[in-house]
Design a protein around this motif. Structure first.
Motif, PDB file in Angstrom:
ATOM      1  N   THR A  22      14.244   8.775 -12.394  1.00 57.98           N
ATOM      2  CA  THR A  22      15.038   8.641 -13.622  1.00 57.98           C
ATOM      3  C   THR A  22      15.550  10.019 -14.012  1.00 57.98           C
ATOM      4  O   THR A  22      14.969  11.041 -13.647  1.00 57.98           O
ATOM      5  CB  THR A  22      14.188   8.082 -14.791  1.00 57.98           C
ATOM      6  OG1 THR A  22      13.048   8.916 -14.955  1.00 57.98           O
ATOM      7  CG2 THR A  22      13.739   6.659 -14.533  1.00 57.98           C
ATOM      8  N   TYR A  23      16.650  10.024 -14.746  1.00 64.03           N
ATOM      9  CA  TYR A  23      17.188  11.271 -15.293  1.00 64.03           C
ATOM     10  C   TYR A  23      17.326  11.095 -16.798  1.00 64.03           C
ATOM     11  O   TYR A  23      17.659  10.003 -17.260  1.00 64.03           O
ATOM     12  CB  TYR A  23      18.588  11.549 -14.727  1.00 64.03           C
ATOM     13  CG  TYR A  23      18.602  12.003 -13.303  1.00 64.03           C
ATOM     14  CD1 TYR A  23      18.203  13.288 -12.958  1.00 64.03           C
ATOM     15  CD2 TYR A  23      19.052  11.162 -12.284  1.00 64.03           C
ATOM     16  CE1 TYR A  23      18.233  13.709 -11.641  1.00 64.03           C
ATOM     17  CE2 TYR A  23      19.091  11.574 -10.970  1.00 64.03           C
ATOM     18  CZ  TYR A  23      18.676  12.860 -10.662  1.00 64.03           C
ATOM     19  OH  TYR A  23      18.720  13.278  -9.350  1.00 64.03           O
ATOM     20  N   ARG A  27      22.713  12.309 -24.964  1.00 61.77           N
ATOM     21  CA  ARG A  27      23.655  11.329 -25.498  1.00 61.77           C
ATOM     22  C   ARG A  27      24.639  12.031 -26.416  1.00 61.77           C
ATOM     23  O   ARG A  27      24.259  12.584 -27.435  1.00 61.77           O
ATOM     24  CB  ARG A  27      22.912  10.238 -26.268  1.00 61.77           C
ATOM     25  CG  ARG A  27      23.835   9.076 -26.618  1.00 61.77           C
ATOM     26  CD  ARG A  27      23.186   8.148 -27.604  1.00 61.77           C
ATOM     27  NE  ARG A  27      22.012   7.507 -27.058  1.00 61.77           N
ATOM     28  CZ  ARG A  27      21.105   6.887 -27.804  1.00 61.77           C
ATOM     29  NH1 ARG A  27      21.236   6.850 -29.123  1.00 61.77           N
ATOM     30  NH2 ARG A  27      20.061   6.322 -27.240  1.00 61.77           N
ATOM     31  N   LYS A  28      25.898  11.998 -26.016  1.00 63.21           N
ATOM     32  CA  LYS A  28      26.943  12.651 -26.823  1.00 63.21           C
ATOM     33  C   LYS A  28      27.418  11.688 -27.891  1.00 63.21           C
ATOM     34  O   LYS A  28      27.553  10.497 -27.651  1.00 63.21           O
ATOM     35  CB  LYS A  28      28.128  13.011 -25.916  1.00 63.21           C
ATOM     36  CG  LYS A  28      28.124  14.452 -25.510  1.00 63.21           C
ATOM     37  CD  LYS A  28      29.510  14.899 -25.134  1.00 63.21           C
ATOM     38  CE  LYS A  28      29.588  16.392 -25.023  1.00 63.21           C
ATOM     39  NZ  LYS A  28      30.483  16.816 -23.984  1.00 63.21           N
ATOM     40  N   ARG A  29      27.639  12.212 -29.100  1.00 57.12           N
ATOM     41  CA  ARG A  29      28.110  11.347 -30.175  1.00 57.12           C
ATOM     42  C   ARG A  29      29.565  11.661 -30.487  1.00 57.12           C
ATOM     43  O   ARG A  29      30.023  12.772 -30.314  1.00 57.12           O
ATOM     44  CB  ARG A  29      27.253  11.543 -31.415  1.00 57.12           C
ATOM     45  CG  ARG A  29      25.841  11.045 -31.190  1.00 57.12           C
ATOM     46  CD  ARG A  29      25.016  11.249 -32.416  1.00 57.12           C
ATOM     47  NE  ARG A  29      23.806  10.473 -32.332  1.00 57.12           N
ATOM     48  CZ  ARG A  29      23.696   9.232 -32.768  1.00 57.12           C
ATOM     49  NH1 ARG A  29      24.723   8.629 -33.314  1.00 57.12           N
ATOM     50  NH2 ARG A  29      22.545   8.590 -32.666  1.00 57.12           N
ATOM     51  N   GLU A  30      30.247  10.628 -30.971  1.00 60.22           N
ATOM     52  CA  GLU A  30      31.654  10.795 -31.332  1.00 60.22           C
ATOM     53  C   GLU A  30      31.754  11.554 -32.650  1.00 60.22           C
ATOM     54  O   GLU A  30      30.877  11.446 -33.510  1.00 60.22           O
ATOM     55  CB  GLU A  30      32.304   9.407 -31.517  1.00 60.22           C
ATOM     56  CG  GLU A  30      32.275   8.547 -30.272  1.00 60.22           C
ATOM     57  CD  GLU A  30      33.447   8.817 -29.360  1.00 60.22           C
ATOM     58  OE1 GLU A  30      34.537   9.042 -29.886  1.00 60.22           O
ATOM     59  OE2 GLU A  30      33.238   8.842 -28.126  1.00 60.22           O
ATOM     60  N   GLY A  31      32.799  12.326 -32.817  1.00 61.18           N
ATOM     61  CA  GLY A  31      33.072  12.956 -34.116  1.00 61.18           C
ATOM     62  C   GLY A  31      32.436  14.324 -34.249  1.00 61.18           C
ATOM     63  O   GLY A  31      31.422  14.624 -33.621  1.00 61.18           O
ATOM     64  N   GLU A  43      19.493  13.621 -28.762  1.00 59.95           N
ATOM     65  CA  GLU A  43      19.028  12.298 -28.351  1.00 59.95           C
ATOM     66  C   GLU A  43      19.368  12.110 -26.882  1.00 59.95           C
ATOM     67  O   GLU A  43      20.414  12.543 -26.416  1.00 59.95           O
ATOM     68  CB  GLU A  43      19.725  11.221 -29.179  1.00 59.95           C
ATOM     69  CG  GLU A  43      19.220  11.172 -30.604  1.00 59.95           C
ATOM     70  CD  GLU A  43      19.916  10.081 -31.389  1.00 59.95           C
ATOM     71  OE1 GLU A  43      20.218   9.031 -30.793  1.00 59.95           O
ATOM     72  OE2 GLU A  43      20.156  10.303 -32.576  1.00 59.95           O
ATOM     73  N   TYR A  44      18.439  11.454 -26.197  1.00 61.82           N
ATOM     74  CA  TYR A  44      18.618  11.307 -24.756  1.00 61.82           C
ATOM     75  C   TYR A  44      18.607   9.842 -24.339  1.00 61.82           C
ATOM     76  O   TYR A  44      17.933   9.017 -24.954  1.00 61.82           O
ATOM     77  CB  TYR A  44      17.500  12.038 -23.996  1.00 61.82           C
ATOM     78  CG  TYR A  44      17.553  13.531 -24.176  1.00 61.82           C
ATOM     79  CD1 TYR A  44      18.309  14.308 -23.308  1.00 61.82           C
ATOM     80  CD2 TYR A  44      16.862  14.156 -25.208  1.00 61.82           C
ATOM     81  CE1 TYR A  44      18.369  15.685 -23.461  1.00 61.82           C
ATOM     82  CE2 TYR A  44      16.916  15.527 -25.371  1.00 61.82           C
ATOM     83  CZ  TYR A  44      17.669  16.294 -24.494  1.00 61.82           C
ATOM     84  OH  TYR A  44      17.743  17.645 -24.644  1.00 61.82           O
ATOM     85  N   ASP A  45      19.353   9.569 -23.289  1.00 65.82           N
ATOM     86  CA  ASP A  45      19.261   8.267 -22.632  1.00 65.82           C
ATOM     87  C   ASP A  45      18.533   8.485 -21.322  1.00 65.82           C
ATOM     88  O   ASP A  45      18.617   9.569 -20.735  1.00 65.82           O
ATOM     89  CB  ASP A  45      20.655   7.718 -22.312  1.00 65.82           C
ATOM     90  CG  ASP A  45      21.342   7.212 -23.565  1.00 65.82           C
ATOM     91  OD1 ASP A  45      20.633   6.698 -24.451  1.00 65.82           O
ATOM     92  OD2 ASP A  45      22.583   7.359 -23.646  1.00 65.82           O
TER      93      ASP A  45
END
Ligand SMILES: Nc1ncnc2c1ncn2[C@@H]1O[C@H](COP(=O)(O)OP(=O)(O)OP(=O)(O)O)[C@@H](O)[C@H]1O
Ligand SMILES: [Mg+2]
Length: 341
Positions: A22-23, A27-31, A43-45
């Motif tokens: 797994t990697y 997590r990139k957020r908009e705005g 935050e990570y996925d």
């Protein structure tokens, strides 16, 4: 007395059991504000690149490793080359655990990728080869003999003293293969070795690989998006999608298993193609008096008897769809997800 019951256990060249990797990806957020907040609260996925992959490959086998983009092929080859450590599971290649990175293992395999070069860009290929000779401590006689043989087979003799950056993509790939084979590995991982090559260079690489593998009986895993490569070189294919193996068996069985259609070709006696044939399936080609229809597998005999009862036919044939199309269909739709179940 023990001699009678001794069994010779043939060891598989590659043995992979429930391998997972797994990697964690950010997590990139908009705005703008969300991005600023992201600087403080990351935050990570979790991406499962390889999920419970198991397979066994015998010595001297050449196996295709197929799957759509992001399926986990390169990650698996990186695991088997010891470049990446698994999250769980085991793998043995020639008895070695790849990610232990033992020197003894390094001498027995090679990884060739179409996307990343191992040759020095500004130096002629022969300089990189000399460096390989030192790194792998290849005896001078062996080195000369192997280099002559490989340059001959790959027809690159005249390019040896030219800086690698001046070579064409196809020429560079042939040099990469030489670099990978100089130390005579027993196992070869080929990750898209013909990517971006024109048809002629592609065929040349294919022919070389077929010849070399037959002569040396090395064990090969090949990933490629070109089915022509795969059909020319491999009898067996492991198909992976979203990190999961969905097929492991004869290449030809992929068509049997995943193709939902067959192709019916008809030649009508009167010089026309009758109307209304769409009701049997998709018309692929219509050149009176011939027509090609793609028909669902389970409707082939029913369609044929219906057409034969209404029309006079000179010639008829039913064939499988080309592997290329079956694979494309399998990877492009929900079929792959369905096949996983
Ligand atoms: N270093 C990494 N960090 C984060 N995610 C990764 C990393 N390497 C691979 N992945 C992810 O793991 C999955 C499998 O990637 P991989 O490169 O193994 O696919 P592939 O089958 O080789 O695809 P392709 O046919 O495009 O080469 C993808 O979703 C990819 O984004
Ligand atoms: Mg890849």
């Amino acid at each position: 007395m023990f001699g009678d019951c001794t069994t010779i256990l043939e060891m598989a060249a590659i043995e992979v059991r429930e391998l997972c990797r797994t990697y964690q990806v950010f997590r990139k957020r908009e705005g703008v504000w969300a991005s600023v907040r992201g600087l403080f609260h990351r935050e990570y996925d979790v991406v499962s690149a390889v999920r419970n992959v198991s397979f066994t490959i015998d010595e001297g086998e050449m196996v295709a490793f197929l799957g759509p983009n992001g399926a986990g092929k390169t990650t698996t080859l990186k695991l088997l080359s010891g470049l990446v450590v698994p999250t769980s599971g085991t793998a043995h290649v020639l008895g070695h655990v790849p990610w232990k990175r033992e020197d003894a293992y390094r001498r027995r395999f090679s990884l060739v990728t179409g996307q990343k070069e191992q040759l020095w860009w500004d130096l002629p290929a022969q300089e990189s080869f000399r460096l390989h000779k030192e790194i792998y401590r290849i005896p001078a006689d062996d080195y000369r003999r192997r280099l002559d043989e490989l340059t001959d087979l790959l027809e690159v003799g005249r390019l040896m003293s030219q800086p690698v950056r001046e070579l064409s993509l196809g020429e560079r790939m042939r040099m990469e293969l030489i670099a990978a084979l100089l130390h005579r590995p027993d196992v070869l991982f080929l990750d898209e070795p013909t990517i971006g090559l024109d048809v002629v260079s592609q065929r040349r690489v294919q022919e070389f690989l077929r010849h070399y593998q037959r002569e040396q009986r090395i064990t090969v895993i090949l990933t490629s998006h070109y089915m022509k490569d795969v059909e020319a070189l491999c009898d067996r294919a492991i198909v992976i999608n979203k990190g999961i193996v969905i097929h492991d068996g004869p290449l030809a069985a992929i068509i049997d298993r995943f193709s939902r259609h067959k192709i019916i070709e008809l030649q009508f006696s009167d010089n026309v193609v009758p109307q209304g044939l769409e009701r049997f399936g998709r018309i692929l080609e219509s050149r009176p008096p011939k027509v090609k229809i793609q028909v669902e597998k389970q409707r082939v005999s029913e369609s044929l008897s219906s057409i034969l009862s209404q029309h006079s036919i000179d010639d008829i044939s039913v064939s499988e769809r080309p592997l290329e199309e079956v694979i494309a269909e399998l990877f492009s739709s929900d079929d792959a997800a369905r096949a996983e179940k």
